[in-house]
Design a protein around this motif. Sequence first.
Motif, mmCIF file in Angstrom:
data_model
loop_
_atom_site.group_PDB
_atom_site.id
_atom_site.type_symbol
_atom_site.label_atom_id
_atom_site.label_comp_id
_atom_site.label_asym_id
_atom_site.label_seq_id
_atom_site.Cartn_x
_atom_site.Cartn_y
_atom_site.Cartn_z
ATOM 1 N N MET A 33 0.828 -1.203 0.000
ATOM 2 C CA MET A 33 0.000 0.000 0.000
ATOM 3 C C MET A 33 0.867 1.261 0.000
ATOM 4 O O MET A 33 0.712 2.140 -0.850
ATOM 5 C CB MET A 33 -0.925 0.000 1.229
ATOM 6 C CG MET A 33 -1.657 1.306 1.510
ATOM 7 S SD MET A 33 -2.783 1.847 0.207
ATOM 8 C CE MET A 33 -4.128 0.691 0.445
ATOM 9 N N ASN A 54 0.408 8.361 5.979
ATOM 10 C CA ASN A 54 -0.398 7.955 4.824
ATOM 11 C C ASN A 54 -1.890 7.914 5.124
ATOM 12 O O ASN A 54 -2.723 8.101 4.233
ATOM 13 C CB ASN A 54 0.042 6.574 4.335
ATOM 14 C CG ASN A 54 1.401 6.590 3.676
ATOM 15 O OD1 ASN A 54 1.815 7.601 3.120
ATOM 16 N ND2 ASN A 54 2.101 5.470 3.735
ATOM 17 N N GLU A 55 -2.232 7.654 6.374
ATOM 18 C CA GLU A 55 -3.639 7.492 6.731
ATOM 19 C C GLU A 55 -4.433 8.793 6.609
ATOM 20 O O GLU A 55 -5.655 8.762 6.414
ATOM 21 C CB GLU A 55 -3.743 6.927 8.153
ATOM 22 C CG GLU A 55 -3.224 5.500 8.299
ATOM 23 C CD GLU A 55 -1.696 5.385 8.218
ATOM 24 O OE1 GLU A 55 -1.188 4.283 7.919
ATOM 25 O OE2 GLU A 55 -1.002 6.397 8.456
ATOM 26 N N VAL A 65 -6.152 6.999 -2.611
ATOM 27 C CA VAL A 65 -6.350 5.718 -1.932
ATOM 28 C C VAL A 65 -7.248 4.813 -2.765
ATOM 29 O O VAL A 65 -6.973 3.620 -2.947
ATOM 30 C CB VAL A 65 -6.943 5.948 -0.525
ATOM 31 C CG1 VAL A 65 -7.152 4.615 0.185
ATOM 32 C CG2 VAL A 65 -6.037 6.859 0.296
ATOM 33 N N ASN A 83 -6.273 1.326 3.983
ATOM 34 C CA ASN A 83 -5.108 2.185 4.214
ATOM 35 C C ASN A 83 -5.138 2.680 5.665
ATOM 36 O O ASN A 83 -5.335 3.862 5.942
ATOM 37 C CB ASN A 83 -5.131 3.367 3.237
ATOM 38 C CG ASN A 83 -3.980 4.332 3.490
ATOM 39 O OD1 ASN A 83 -2.864 3.925 3.785
ATOM 40 N ND2 ASN A 83 -4.257 5.622 3.398
#
Length: 260
Positions: A33, A54-55, A65, A83
């Motif tokens: 990911m 990244n979240e 995403v 994610n």
Amino acid sequence: MASLPNPPADTQTRADALREALATRVVVADGAMGTMLQAQDPTMEDFQQLEGCNEVLNVTRPDIVRSVHEAYFSVGVDCVETNTFGTNYAALAEYDIAERNFELSEAGARIAREVADEFTANTGQQRWVLGSMGPGTKLPTLGHITYGQIRDAYQINAEGLITGGADALLVETTQDLLQTKSSIIGARRAMEALGVTVPLICSVTVETTGTMLLGSEIGAALTALEPLGIDMIGLNCATGPAEMSEHLRYLARNARIPLS
């Protein structure tokens, strides 16, 4: 505690179908990911100045995403992971946004759910969402964080994932058996709070030393985790297939549950 939003109405039906699939055939999930996200060169604005988190993209750039999930579903995988590898107390606390645990977990699951449902409708092949629960950066065995604190935070993480539409929970990349247990117990409490039961998959990380980071061998991991009622156990990260083979062989011979 405020009442939780309800998970999607068909969550239990999909979860039961996934459990049946796991018991009767090989189910194929996605791959990396983080590298897929980074390849799209998100800006500091996209990260809300939280570089590497990244979240946050689940909220600021759901299109990025979504494109990763679409790429994996397009080549035929059965499942994608959300994610949400870092939507846990320890990882979010490093960015001073621990209070966004539920928000980012729910958003990540919702994006994956929308894409999965579109591919299910368009292809007739059932697609599922695995709610990723990563290890964070603080290990309770080493005293970095208390067991109770991390367990309760994982419950919030899992509640967000299920509310967003995850069909299973994947406790992954675990390095400390106490942290692993806290994730599993937190996930179980989330299911109880929401009134659903989804498959619970656990994936430990065995280093090149032949043990988990804190020294536990694969046999110790199986002995500790199988009684907690997980649906599947496996390995991920740290090494490649060659180094994993002997540990997978042990699991194949001794586990009473399916392997990932």
